[in-house]
Motif scaffolding. Structure first.
Motif, PDB file in Angstrom:
ATOM      1  N   PRO A  44       0.894  -1.288   0.165  1.00 51.99           N
ATOM      2  CA  PRO A  44      -0.423  -0.174   0.085  1.00 51.99           C
ATOM      3  C   PRO A  44       0.936   1.229   0.081  1.00 51.99           C
ATOM      4  O   PRO A  44       2.056   1.397   0.829  1.00 51.99           O
ATOM      5  CB  PRO A  44      -0.805  -0.294   0.898  1.00 51.99           C
ATOM      6  N   ASP A  45       0.593   2.243  -0.429  1.00 53.98           N
ATOM      7  CA  ASP A  45       1.354   3.659  -0.497  1.00 53.98           C
ATOM      8  C   ASP A  45       0.216   4.299   0.952  1.00 53.98           C
ATOM      9  O   ASP A  45      -0.438   4.940   0.815  1.00 53.98           O
ATOM     10  CB  ASP A  45       0.777   4.557  -1.977  1.00 53.98           C
ATOM     11  N   TYR A  46       1.373   4.318   1.197  1.00 54.11           N
ATOM     12  CA  TYR A  46       1.361   5.238   2.877  1.00 54.11           C
ATOM     13  C   TYR A  46       1.291   6.746   2.890  1.00 54.11           C
ATOM     14  O   TYR A  46       2.562   6.930   2.115  1.00 54.11           O
ATOM     15  CB  TYR A  46       2.266   5.039   3.737  1.00 54.11           C
ATOM     16  N   VAL A  47       0.519   7.866   3.376  1.00 47.66           N
ATOM     17  CA  VAL A  47       0.198   9.118   2.872  1.00 47.66           C
ATOM     18  C   VAL A  47       2.099   9.498   4.173  1.00 47.66           C
ATOM     19  O   VAL A  47       2.904  10.681   2.964  1.00 47.66           O
ATOM     20  CB  VAL A  47      -0.464   9.744   3.907  1.00 47.66           C
ATOM     21  N   PHE A  48       2.319   9.099   4.738  1.00 50.20           N
ATOM     22  CA  PHE A  48       3.363   9.530   5.507  1.00 50.20           C
ATOM     23  C   PHE A  48       4.716   8.259   5.778  1.00 50.20           C
ATOM     24  O   PHE A  48       3.941   7.283   5.832  1.00 50.20           O
ATOM     25  CB  PHE A  48       3.029   9.818   7.344  1.00 50.20           C
ATOM     26  N   GLY A  49       5.825   8.785   6.032  1.00 52.02           N
ATOM     27  CA  GLY A  49       7.220   7.646   5.726  1.00 52.02           C
ATOM     28  C   GLY A  49       7.233   7.199   7.328  1.00 52.02           C
ATOM     29  O   GLY A  49       6.702   7.888   8.544  1.00 52.02           O
ATOM     30  N   LYS A  50       8.695   7.471   6.961  1.00 48.96           N
ATOM     31  CA  LYS A  50       8.788   6.446   8.232  1.00 48.96           C
ATOM     32  C   LYS A  50       9.862   7.676   9.248  1.00 48.96           C
ATOM     33  O   LYS A  50       9.373   7.878  10.037  1.00 48.96           O
ATOM     34  CB  LYS A  50       9.923   5.484   8.285  1.00 48.96           C
ATOM     35  N   LYS A  51      10.118   8.593   8.878  1.00 49.53           N
ATOM     36  CA  LYS A  51      10.407   9.807   9.265  1.00 49.53           C
ATOM     37  C   LYS A  51       9.436  10.401   9.924  1.00 49.53           C
ATOM     38  O   LYS A  51       9.759  11.243  10.872  1.00 49.53           O
ATOM     39  CB  LYS A  51      11.528  10.499   8.059  1.00 49.53           C
ATOM     40  N   ASN A  52       8.094  10.398   8.747  1.00 53.12           N
ATOM     41  CA  ASN A  52       7.478  11.921   9.766  1.00 53.12           C
ATOM     42  C   ASN A  52       7.187  10.763  10.972  1.00 53.12           C
ATOM     43  O   ASN A  52       6.284  11.739  11.692  1.00 53.12           O
ATOM     44  CB  ASN A  52       6.252  11.348   8.652  1.00 53.12           C
TER      45      ASN A  52
END
Length: 86
Positions: A13-21
């Motif tokens: 899935p494409d997430y809006v936020f990444g790990k850094k966020n």
């Protein structure tokens, strides 16, 4: 699905936020919690006795500023581009 998937490739899935966020959001939540912890206390055990400690610098100035800084970190975490490399 936004990308062409083939049968052997598992769906990612494409997430809006990444790990850094999420890391920056966790830091912001910790800063906000610290501000609320600094605001706590200063009351009196006896309701008929006034305790002027409730109006000290830590509870009136420092703690609200730390909470606002935490909210600023949260806004930064939301607006942070997870795909940008350094």
């Amino acid at each position: 699905m936004s990308k062409q998937q083939n049968k052997n490739t598992p769906f990612k899935p494409d997430y809006v936020f990444g790990k850094k966020n999420y890391i920056v959001m966790a830091i912001g939540i910790a800063v906000i919690a610290l501000g609320f912890i600094l605001m706590a206390g200063g009351g009196s055990d006896d309701p008929n006795v006034f305790n002027p400690e409730i109006y000290n610098f830590r509870r009136i100035r420092l703690a609200p500023m730390i909470v606002l800084i935490g909210f600023g970190i949260e806004v930064y975490a939301i607006l942070l581009d997870p795909d940008k490399k350094k």
